[in-house]
Design an enzyme around this catalytic site. Structure first.
Site, short mmCIF file in Angstrom:
data_model
loop_
_atom_site.label_atom_id
_atom_site.label_comp_id
_atom_site.label_asym_id
_atom_site.label_seq_id
_atom_site.Cartn_x
_atom_site.Cartn_y
_atom_site.Cartn_z
N TYR A 67 0.89 -1.19 0.16
CA TYR A 67 0.01 -0.02 0.18
C TYR A 67 0.55 1.27 -0.11
O TYR A 67 2.02 1.10 0.29
CB TYR A 67 -0.76 -0.04 1.07
CG TYR A 67 -0.22 0.38 2.55
CD1 TYR A 67 0.56 -0.65 3.14
CD2 TYR A 67 -0.48 1.41 3.13
CE1 TYR A 67 1.12 -0.15 4.52
CE2 TYR A 67 0.16 1.76 4.49
CZ TYR A 67 0.85 0.98 5.10
OH TYR A 67 1.39 1.32 6.22
N ARG A 71 8.42 4.15 -4.32
CA ARG A 71 8.57 3.28 -3.43
C ARG A 71 7.43 2.20 -3.66
O ARG A 71 7.94 0.74 -3.42
CB ARG A 71 8.34 3.83 -1.97
CG ARG A 71 8.42 3.01 -0.86
CD ARG A 71 8.22 3.80 0.43
NE ARG A 71 6.90 4.23 0.76
CZ ARG A 71 6.54 5.06 1.75
NH1 ARG A 71 7.58 5.34 2.70
NH2 ARG A 71 5.51 5.42 1.85
N ARG A 106 -7.78 -20.51 -2.15
CA ARG A 106 -6.78 -20.32 -0.93
C ARG A 106 -5.47 -21.44 -0.90
O ARG A 106 -5.68 -22.69 -0.80
CB ARG A 106 -7.46 -20.20 0.54
CG ARG A 106 -6.38 -19.82 1.46
CD ARG A 106 -7.27 -19.80 2.80
NE ARG A 106 -6.36 -19.52 3.89
CZ ARG A 106 -5.46 -20.07 4.61
NH1 ARG A 106 -5.32 -21.44 4.17
NH2 ARG A 106 -4.61 -19.73 5.47
N HIS A 130 -1.47 -20.85 0.01
CA HIS A 130 -0.30 -20.04 0.12
C HIS A 130 0.73 -19.55 -0.69
O HIS A 130 0.95 -18.46 -0.61
CB HIS A 130 0.59 -20.72 1.67
CG HIS A 130 0.01 -20.89 2.94
ND1 HIS A 130 -1.03 -21.48 3.26
CD2 HIS A 130 0.21 -20.32 4.14
CE1 HIS A 130 -1.65 -21.36 4.33
NE2 HIS A 130 -0.82 -20.54 4.93
N GLU A 160 11.48 2.28 14.61
CA GLU A 160 10.84 3.25 14.24
C GLU A 160 9.48 3.21 14.79
O GLU A 160 9.53 2.34 15.60
CB GLU A 160 10.43 3.20 12.71
CG GLU A 160 9.88 1.90 12.15
CD GLU A 160 9.60 1.71 10.77
OE1 GLU A 160 9.51 2.76 10.05
OE2 GLU A 160 9.52 0.40 10.35
N LEU A 215 11.06 1.56 7.59
CA LEU A 215 10.60 1.91 6.19
C LEU A 215 11.26 2.95 5.77
O LEU A 215 11.30 3.95 6.78
CB LEU A 215 8.80 1.83 6.35
CG LEU A 215 8.29 2.51 4.93
CD1 LEU A 215 8.23 1.29 4.11
CD2 LEU A 215 7.02 3.07 5.15
N1 PMP Z 1 7.14 3.73 9.28
C1 PMP Z 1 5.92 2.92 9.14
C2 PMP Z 1 5.99 1.73 9.75
C3 PMP Z 1 5.11 3.53 8.58
O1 PMP Z 1 3.68 2.77 8.54
C4 PMP Z 1 5.03 5.01 8.00
C5 PMP Z 1 3.90 5.66 7.40
N2 PMP Z 1 3.41 5.08 6.18
C6 PMP Z 1 6.32 5.43 8.12
C7 PMP Z 1 7.25 4.95 8.73
C8 PMP Z 1 6.32 6.93 7.44
O2 PMP Z 1 6.49 6.78 6.12
P1 PMP Z 1 6.33 8.14 5.14
O3 PMP Z 1 6.59 9.23 5.61
O4 PMP Z 1 6.29 7.50 3.61
O5 PMP Z 1 4.47 8.18 5.13
#
Ligand code: PMP
Length: 285
Positions: free
Chosen positions: A33, A52, A100, A102, A182, A207
């Site tokens: 997403y 991304r 279904r 996997h 994070e 991320l």
């Molecule tokens: N880390 C995670 C786990 C997230 O879900 C998000 C938000 N999507 C971010 C970091 C921040 O990413 P972005 O600045 O692209 O929204």
């Protein structure tokens, strides 16, 4: 006004916007997403979000359901049809519908596409930024490929719920090495006593946030010093400031971690300034 979603080629009233019960997104969270901020009816840093997305799809070997340029047109159309001027647009692509099993479907199926958009309350978000948020720390319990923006978010859901139940807004994951990775839905930052901004490098364990990447350009332009390195909760609690970043909230100051005030317990000046300056440096499409 009823909300409109795009589902596999059709714009539908949200109430009738359904996906198949054998969609692999539903059964296996086998999908990716993106969330993009909408401002003035335009998409913020959209090309980076699409880049991304393309990477996430490639990593999971999910085919692009349509050319990304066409996908972009549909995303803008969903924003327009929902008359969102300030808010966000959500895009989800799953591997598709199959009996279904996997492993990937033997005969390739078409990936499923869902796009929704909704308005956010600008005044409320400004208020959240003005008061700052509290975070708690939780043990890192996610899979190692959190660099992929996959819809498998169960650990993030549980961490957010724990934060909410403890009167906090965000949860920061802490790895077995003792360092913060994070937030459950944001990147984590601190500001040192001498004004250097610290965040973990995006090579693994987090991320690569789009807001994070753009903010680094903002800091370079404002000559704010950046240190890409991990930090511990202990360092964060002693820091001058802390904040989180995400596309839907941009920069939000953190005023307490695990119940302990950060700095003087008020939003910090660096975070405030970065929030104010951010959109001067972001791209609008
Ligand atoms: N880390 C995670 C786990 C997230 O879900 C998000 C938000 N999507 C971010 C970091 C921040 O990413 P972005 O600045 O692209 O929204």
């Amino acid at each position: 006004m009823s909300r409109i979603a795009y589902v596999n080629g059709q714009y539908r009233d949200l109430r009738d916007a359904n996906v198949n019960v054998e969609d692999r997104g539903y059964q296996f969270a086998d999908g990716v997403y993106e969330v993009c901020e909408v401002r003035g009816g335009r998409l913020v840093d959209f090309p980076r979000h699409m880049a991304r997305l393309q990477r996430s799809l490639r990593e999971l070997r999910i085919a692009e359901p349509m050319p990304l340029s066409a996908l972009g047109i549909v995303m803008h159309e969903v924003v327009r049809r929902n008359r969102v001027t300030y808010g966000l647009v959500y895009l989800q692509i799953t591997r598709g519908v199959a009996r279904r099993d996997h492993a990937f479907p033997l005969n390739p199926v078409k990936p499923s596409v869902v796009i929704t958009a909704r308005a956010l309350n600008y005044a409320k978000n400004q208020q959240t930024a003005a008061s700052g948020i509290k975070v708690i720390t939780v043990p890192e319990n996610r899979w190692p490929r959190v660099d992929i923006k996959s819809v498998s978010l169960l650990p993030n859901v549980l961490a957010k719920q724990e934060a909410r139940e403890k009167g906090a807004y965000e949860a920061w994951y802490v790895g077995t090495d003792g360092f913060v990775t994070e937030g459950a839905s944001s990147n984590a930052w601190i500001v040192t006593g001498d004004g250097r901004v610290v965040t973990r490098s995006a090579d693994h364990g987090i991320l690569a946030g789009i807001t994070r990447a753009v903010l680094m350009e903002v800091m370079a332009a404002l000559q704010i010093k950046l240190e890409e390195r991990p930090f511990t909760p202990a360092e964060a609690k002693q820091a001058a400031e802390a904040f989180v970043t995400s596309a839907s909230q941009i920069v939000i100051p953190v005023v307490a971690i695990d119940g302990q005030a950060v700095g003087n317990g008020q939003p910090g000046g660096v975070a405030k300034r970065l929030r104010e300056e951010f959109h001067r440096f972001s791209a609008f499409s």
